[in-house]
Motif scaffolding. Sequence first.
Motif, PDB file in Angstrom:
ATOM      1  N   SER A   1       0.816  -1.219   0.000  1.00  9.27           N
ATOM      2  CA  SER A   1       0.000   0.000   0.000  1.00  9.27           C
ATOM      3  C   SER A   1       0.848   1.266   0.000  1.00  9.27           C
ATOM      4  O   SER A   1       0.345   2.350  -0.301  1.00  9.27           O
ATOM      5  CB  SER A   1      -0.935   0.019   1.211  1.00  9.27           C
ATOM      6  OG  SER A   1      -0.192   0.043   2.425  1.00  9.27           O
TER       7      SER A   1
ATOM      8  N   THR B   1       3.012   3.108  -5.346  1.00  9.60           N
ATOM      9  CA  THR B   1       2.036   3.585  -6.324  1.00  9.60           C
ATOM     10  C   THR B   1       1.607   2.434  -7.225  1.00  9.60           C
ATOM     11  O   THR B   1       2.167   1.338  -7.186  1.00  9.60           O
ATOM     12  CB  THR B   1       2.653   4.689  -7.199  1.00  9.60           C
ATOM     13  OG1 THR B   1       3.705   4.129  -7.999  1.00  9.60           O
ATOM     14  CG2 THR B   1       3.210   5.827  -6.344  1.00  9.60           C
TER      15      THR B   1
ATOM     16  N   ASP C   1       5.415   5.617  -2.923  1.00  6.61           N
ATOM     17  CA  ASP C   1       4.499   6.751  -2.870  1.00  6.61           C
ATOM     18  C   ASP C   1       5.107   7.778  -1.911  1.00  6.61           C
ATOM     19  O   ASP C   1       4.977   7.678  -0.701  1.00  6.61           O
ATOM     20  CB  ASP C   1       3.125   6.283  -2.366  1.00  6.61           C
ATOM     21  CG  ASP C   1       2.064   7.385  -2.446  1.00  6.61           C
ATOM     22  OD1 ASP C   1       2.421   8.560  -2.209  1.00  6.61           O
ATOM     23  OD2 ASP C   1       0.906   7.072  -2.719  1.00  6.61           O
ATOM     24  N   ARG C   2       5.772   8.757  -2.472  1.00  3.05           N
ATOM     25  CA  ARG C   2       6.550   9.691  -1.669  1.00  3.05           C
ATOM     26  C   ARG C   2       5.663  10.559  -0.776  1.00  3.05           C
ATOM     27  O   ARG C   2       6.051  10.907   0.340  1.00  3.05           O
ATOM     28  CB  ARG C   2       7.432  10.557  -2.585  1.00  3.05           C
ATOM     29  CG  ARG C   2       8.476   9.736  -3.349  1.00  3.05           C
ATOM     30  CD  ARG C   2       9.246  10.595  -4.342  1.00  3.05           C
ATOM     31  NE  ARG C   2      10.177  11.486  -3.692  1.00  3.05           N
ATOM     32  CZ  ARG C   2      11.436  11.173  -3.404  1.00  3.05           C
ATOM     33  NH1 ARG C   2      11.912   9.978  -3.691  1.00  3.05           N
ATOM     34  NH2 ARG C   2      12.227  12.065  -2.843  1.00  3.05           N
ATOM     35  N   ASP C   3       4.487  10.908  -1.254  1.00  2.00           N
ATOM     36  CA  ASP C   3       3.584  11.713  -0.420  1.00  2.00           C
ATOM     37  C   ASP C   3       3.123  10.920   0.802  1.00  2.00           C
ATOM     38  O   ASP C   3       3.113  11.436   1.927  1.00  2.00           O
ATOM     39  CB  ASP C   3       2.372  12.170  -1.239  1.00  2.00           C
ATOM     40  CG  ASP C   3       2.734  13.208  -2.289  1.00  2.00           C
ATOM     41  OD1 ASP C   3       3.770  13.883  -2.111  1.00  2.00           O
ATOM     42  OD2 ASP C   3       1.987  13.348  -3.280  1.00  2.00           O
ATOM     43  N   GLN C   4       2.744   9.654   0.579  1.00  2.85           N
ATOM     44  CA  GLN C   4       2.331   8.804   1.692  1.00  2.85           C
ATOM     45  C   GLN C   4       3.469   8.597   2.683  1.00  2.85           C
ATOM     46  O   GLN C   4       3.279   8.659   3.899  1.00  2.85           O
ATOM     47  CB  GLN C   4       1.886   7.427   1.165  1.00  2.85           C
ATOM     48  CG  GLN C   4       0.401   7.195   1.105  1.00  2.85           C
ATOM     49  CD  GLN C   4       0.058   5.718   1.094  1.00  2.85           C
ATOM     50  OE1 GLN C   4      -0.294   5.171   2.133  1.00  2.85           O
ATOM     51  NE2 GLN C   4       0.162   5.098  -0.063  1.00  2.85           N
TER      52      GLN C   4
END
Length: 205
Positions: free
Chosen positions: A62, A65, A71-74
């Motif tokens: 999860s 991406t 997923d750098r934002d997550q």
Amino acid sequence: MGNTRAALRLGLTGGIGSGKSTVAAMFAKMGAAVIDADAISRAATGAGGLAIDTLRETFGASMLTAEGALDRDQMRALVFVDPLAKARLESIVHPLVGMAIAEQSKQADVTGARCIVFDIPLLVESLHWRATLDRVLVVDCSQDTQIQRVTARNGLSVDAVKNIIASQAPRPLRLRAADAVVYNDGITIVDLAQQMREFSTQFEL
């Protein structure tokens, strides 16, 4: 002409939005070999990167991406609230980045580079770097300018940018670590290029 002396090892750093990448590109145009730690990190955590399998095992699918990249934002949101997650992430990514930097540095020496620029966002935070470098150049600007640039460039909220700034070395600490400072605030790209031409004489480019 061939290289007759060891390459100058120049550390380049600055806070987010300072213009460090622009300065690195100017060094490259002047003939320096530029090693970009952030680009190496992005490659390692991109789809198919060397860190991806371990990241998936550690943080779960999860955290990736749909394309299979981190997923750098997550991840940024997670490490902001969980110091252990940050330590685990760094233990995976930093050794890979270190090995790639060492290899690129060796290649630059082989090809006779007169100056090797180590573009390292966390240079001040990673204390071991200072002993490996001849000089440290800091690209500096005010926090207000950082916020203005990054919100316009990345579409992040002001609070998100402030959180990133807070996670980096404080501005006074970066400045104390500097052998030289480029003030990239309230000036044009032409002015910045002129500053870099003046600095290049110090670094014998």
